[in-house]
Design an enzyme around this catalytic site. Structure first.
Site, short mmCIF file in Angstrom:
data_model
loop_
_atom_site.label_atom_id
_atom_site.label_comp_id
_atom_site.label_asym_id
_atom_site.label_seq_id
_atom_site.Cartn_x
_atom_site.Cartn_y
_atom_site.Cartn_z
N LYS A 104 0.86 -1.18 0.00
CA LYS A 104 0.00 0.00 0.00
C LYS A 104 0.90 1.23 0.00
O LYS A 104 1.66 1.46 0.93
CB LYS A 104 -0.91 0.03 1.22
CG LYS A 104 -1.80 1.28 1.24
CD LYS A 104 -2.42 1.52 2.60
CE LYS A 104 -3.04 2.91 2.63
NZ LYS A 104 -3.46 3.30 4.00
N GLY A 165 -7.57 9.67 10.08
CA GLY A 165 -7.78 9.73 11.52
C GLY A 165 -8.81 10.75 11.98
O GLY A 165 -9.00 10.95 13.18
N ALA A 191 -9.37 6.16 4.77
CA ALA A 191 -9.23 7.34 5.62
C ALA A 191 -10.53 8.13 5.72
O ALA A 191 -11.23 8.34 4.72
CB ALA A 191 -8.12 8.26 5.14
N GLY A 192 -10.84 8.54 6.93
CA GLY A 192 -11.98 9.41 7.19
C GLY A 192 -13.18 8.73 7.82
O GLY A 192 -14.05 9.39 8.38
N ASN A 213 -8.49 2.13 10.28
CA ASN A 213 -7.71 1.80 11.46
C ASN A 213 -8.23 2.56 12.68
O ASN A 213 -8.75 1.99 13.63
CB ASN A 213 -6.23 2.08 11.22
CG ASN A 213 -5.32 1.63 12.35
OD1 ASN A 213 -4.12 1.84 12.31
ND2 ASN A 213 -5.84 0.97 13.37
N THR A 214 -8.11 3.90 12.63
CA THR A 214 -8.46 4.71 13.80
C THR A 214 -9.91 4.54 14.21
O THR A 214 -10.21 4.53 15.41
CB THR A 214 -8.18 6.20 13.51
OG1 THR A 214 -6.84 6.35 13.02
CG2 THR A 214 -8.34 7.04 14.76
#
Length: 262
Positions: A104, A165, A191-192, A213-214
């Protein structure tokens, strides 16, 4: 229809799960393992510059918790701010993982927002593809750039839904939709995402998957949130395939009364 009949195909490999998860920000490797299992993820992304996968002997090794025999390890170039650093990191990952070539790519352009440096990303992607890597690439939600990365040979394009994040959800669904409708490779929101409904919206737009992830690791209960995200991605995919009803300005009765007698 069974998920087995609707696989996510990346670089010729079929996966049942359309939810990809990160491995950072957890309390420890045990929580990482439990959340990954609850998410049902088959592909897990690993920040090579921040995570030990064998380069630091004597330290806890992520691969003990998430063995490559069970998961597809997706090395990422998180923390890289130049094409050169990103390419070097991918080559290190290939050495550490015995020739593993699925990576990635992300090249960041700003430490505050973590937005991608698109110019550097294009440069790094071109080098990696020429060097035989199978590149899944994090980029902006620009449809033109997404198409260019696809034409360059990237095996999947991963536009951001919002800043990394941030948990803000999909900020420009029309750009994501444009990217999806013009793509010939998998498109995964990266993301987001902040909560389950964000993941569902991404899938309802026609995205092939979601990486997060976050949203899981920073939840009050990461393992429970991982389970919620698994269901959200599955529901969004089923809704996309089913085809939603048309939007109408006025309501119509669920049970039509035309032709009935009073």
């Amino acid at each position: 229809m069974s998920k087995l009949n609707d696989p996510l195909v990346i670089a010729g490999v079929e996966y049942r799960s359309r939810l990809l998860t990160g491995t950072g920000k957890y309390q420890d490797l045990e929580q990482t393992r439990l959340a990954t299992e609850a998410a049902g993820a088959e592909i897990v992304t690993v920040a090579i510059r921040r995570t030990n996968i064998g380069q630091n002997p004597g330290e806890p090794n992520l691969l003990d918790a998430l063995p490559p025999s069970k998961y597809t390890i997706l090395p990422n170039t998180a923390g890289c701010y130049s094409a050169e650093d990103a390419v070097r990191t991918c080559k290190l990952a290939r050495e550490l993982l015995d020739g593993h070539d699925l990576v990635k790519l992300e090249v960041l352009g700003d430490e505050k927002t973590l937005y991608p440096d698109v110019t550097a990303t294009l440069h790094a992607a071109e080098q990696l593809v020429k060097d035989g890597f199978k590149v899944m690439v994090y980029t902006s939600d620009d449809p033109i750039i997404a198409k260019r990365l696809e034409e360059m040979g990237c095996v999947a394009v991963m536009p951001l839904a919002g800043p990394i994040g941030s948990g803000l959800g999909i900020q420009n669904r029309y750009n994501i939709l444009e990217i999806v409708q013009n793509a010939k490779v998998p498109i995964l929101v990266d993301a987001g995402v902040g909560t389950a409904s964000d993941a569902t919206v991404a899938m309802e737009l026609g995205c092939d998957g979601v990486l997060m992830n976050t949203a899981i690791a920073a939840a009050r209960d990461p393992v429970l949130m991982a389970s919620a995200m698994k269901k959200a991605v599955e529901a969004g995919r089923e809704a996309f395939r089913a085809g939603r009803m048309p939007r109408k300005r006025y309501a119509s009765a669920s049970s039509p009364i035309d032709g009935t007698f009073f």
